[in-house]
Design an enzyme around this catalytic site. Structure first.
Site, PDB file in Angstrom:
ATOM      1  N   HIS A 168       0.802  -1.226   0.000  1.00 32.86           N
ATOM      2  CA  HIS A 168       0.000   0.000   0.000  1.00 32.86           C
ATOM      3  C   HIS A 168       0.832   1.272   0.000  1.00 32.86           C
ATOM      4  CE1 HIS A 168       0.845  -0.952   4.238  1.00 32.86           C
ATOM      5  NE2 HIS A 168       0.928   0.362   4.377  1.00 32.86           N
ATOM      6  N   CYS A 196       2.806   6.063   2.800  1.00 31.39           N
ATOM      7  CA  CYS A 196       2.343   5.553   4.099  1.00 31.39           C
ATOM      8  C   CYS A 196       3.238   6.029   5.224  1.00 31.39           C
ATOM      9  CB  CYS A 196       2.267   4.026   4.099  1.00 31.39           C
ATOM     10  SG  CYS A 196       1.733   3.350   5.702  1.00 31.39           S
TER      11      CYS A 196
END
Length: 362
Positions: A60, A164
């Site tokens: 991610h 992230c």
């Protein structure tokens, strides 16, 4: 067809295979993934600490280049360099319209039950998309509100970790804490997120930045990124050390690793009126609390998912910080690896002796 790292059975690592991605729906974007960081959040799913429908593709923390867009997409176009973000937002819910986009559940950013699947393999077998992205793949098919265009001068391997670790760490300082220059910070855990907290606290003008980690190597990285003091987080008197260094405790104790002991240390490090911020994904049975005297002292406890980011605005600013020499992403990246070496990369993460590993795609 795209090559991807697929989670089939928790605890048994990732399997390299091929998947097929559907054509973009009206609000979707097809991206050629160029780099993706290995995040401890992925490891929670890979090792089975957090449940998820399987098979699925983790990943991610990614950056890439837009290959194609759906008919209604206006925010990006083919050829754009983009960073993805797992906190996809709908733009219309209560959280979005009150400026708390990171809390959006993003229901309409996913395909409905009756829609064609985004990812399949073996001629139609469903492959679940994880955290709106599934970035351990040569291509991503995601909603347009899960990515943002960035300056093409930005190296994509560095850009990936903004998606992230840096968004979470820097966002915590800038958005959740709204740190005032001169305030003091203790950062518990100096992995990718913790190092980003340290770096952002330096940018924001923190008076003291105390980094706590068991490993000397990570404490050294924290010093390189702006920590004014470092301590061994496993020391029996770690909280007393932080209190002594900061002359009574810190304004913000930031937990950035996801362990009960580190969360407790963040709370124990606070001065009167201070705030403990929990960033790590702790085991699901963990609880963090404030005692009666903490409450009488005006202390506070909060979570800050993804740094409470406003990623369409925050990410381009973080890119600008890097290009201007303010944000040090090079120190955070420990190694660049191929997708085929991803399981070895996660083994290194389990050993906890290095910062960020980044998968780089051809």
């Amino acid at each position: 067809m795209a090559k991807a790292a697929i989670l089939e059975t928790p605890g048994e690592g990732l399997v390299i295979g091929e998947v097929e991605l559907a054509d973009p729906a009206p609000h979707e974007v097809l991206i050629d993934t160029k780099a993706c960081g290995l995040c401890h959040s992925d490891l929670h799913f890979i090792d089975g600490a957090y449940p998820h429908p399987l098979p699925a593709i983790p990943g991610h923390e990614a950056a890439g280049i837009v290959r194609a867009v759906g008919s209604e997409v206006r925010s990006v176009k083919p050829g754009d360099h983009v960073v993805s973000c797992l906190s996809a937002f709908c733009g219309t819910c209560e959280f979005c319209v009150t400026g708390r986009m990171a809390l959006c559940l993003g229901g309409n950013t996913r395909r409905g039950k009756g829609d064609a699947l985004r990812i399949t393999r073996n001629g139609g077998e469903p492959v679940n998309q994880m955290l709106n992205l599934s970035a351990f793949s040569e291509q991503m098919l995601i909603h347009e509100n899960a990515c943002v265009s960035i300056d093409k001068d930005m190296p994509l391997d560095r850009a990936a970790i903004i998606g992230c670790a840096v968004t979470t760490g820097a966002g915590t300082i800038f958005n959740a804490c709204k740190l005032t220059p001169g305030q003091t910070v203790a950062v518990i855990g100096c992995g990718g997120v913790g190092l980003a907290v340290v770096n952002a606290a330096k940018i924001a003008g923190a008076g003291q930045i105390i980094a706590a980690d068991p490993l000397p190597e990570k404490r050294a990285l924290a010093e390189a990124l702006g920590a004014t003091h470092t301590i061994d987080a496993m020391a029996d008197d770690a909280a007393k050390q932080i209190t002594a260094i900061s002359n009574g405790g810190v304004d913000f104790g930031i937990e950035a690793v996801g362990r009960q002991a580190s969360a407790d240390l963040a709370v124990a490090s606070l001065r009167r009126g201070g705030t403990a911020v929990i960033l790590g994904m702790m085991p699901l049975d963990c609880k963090v609390g404030l005692g009666a005297m903490d409450l009488l002292g005006g202390k506070k406890l909060m979570g800050a998912i993804m740094g409470m980011n406003h990623f369409p605005v925050d990410l381009p600013r973080l890119v600008d910080f890097y290009l201007r020499g303010l944000l040090d992403l090079d120190t955070i990246i420990a190694e660049r690896i191929a997708l085929d070496d991803i399981n070895a990369g996660f083994d290194k993460m389990r050993a906890s002796n290095s910062a960020r590993s980044v998968v780089v795609f051809d």
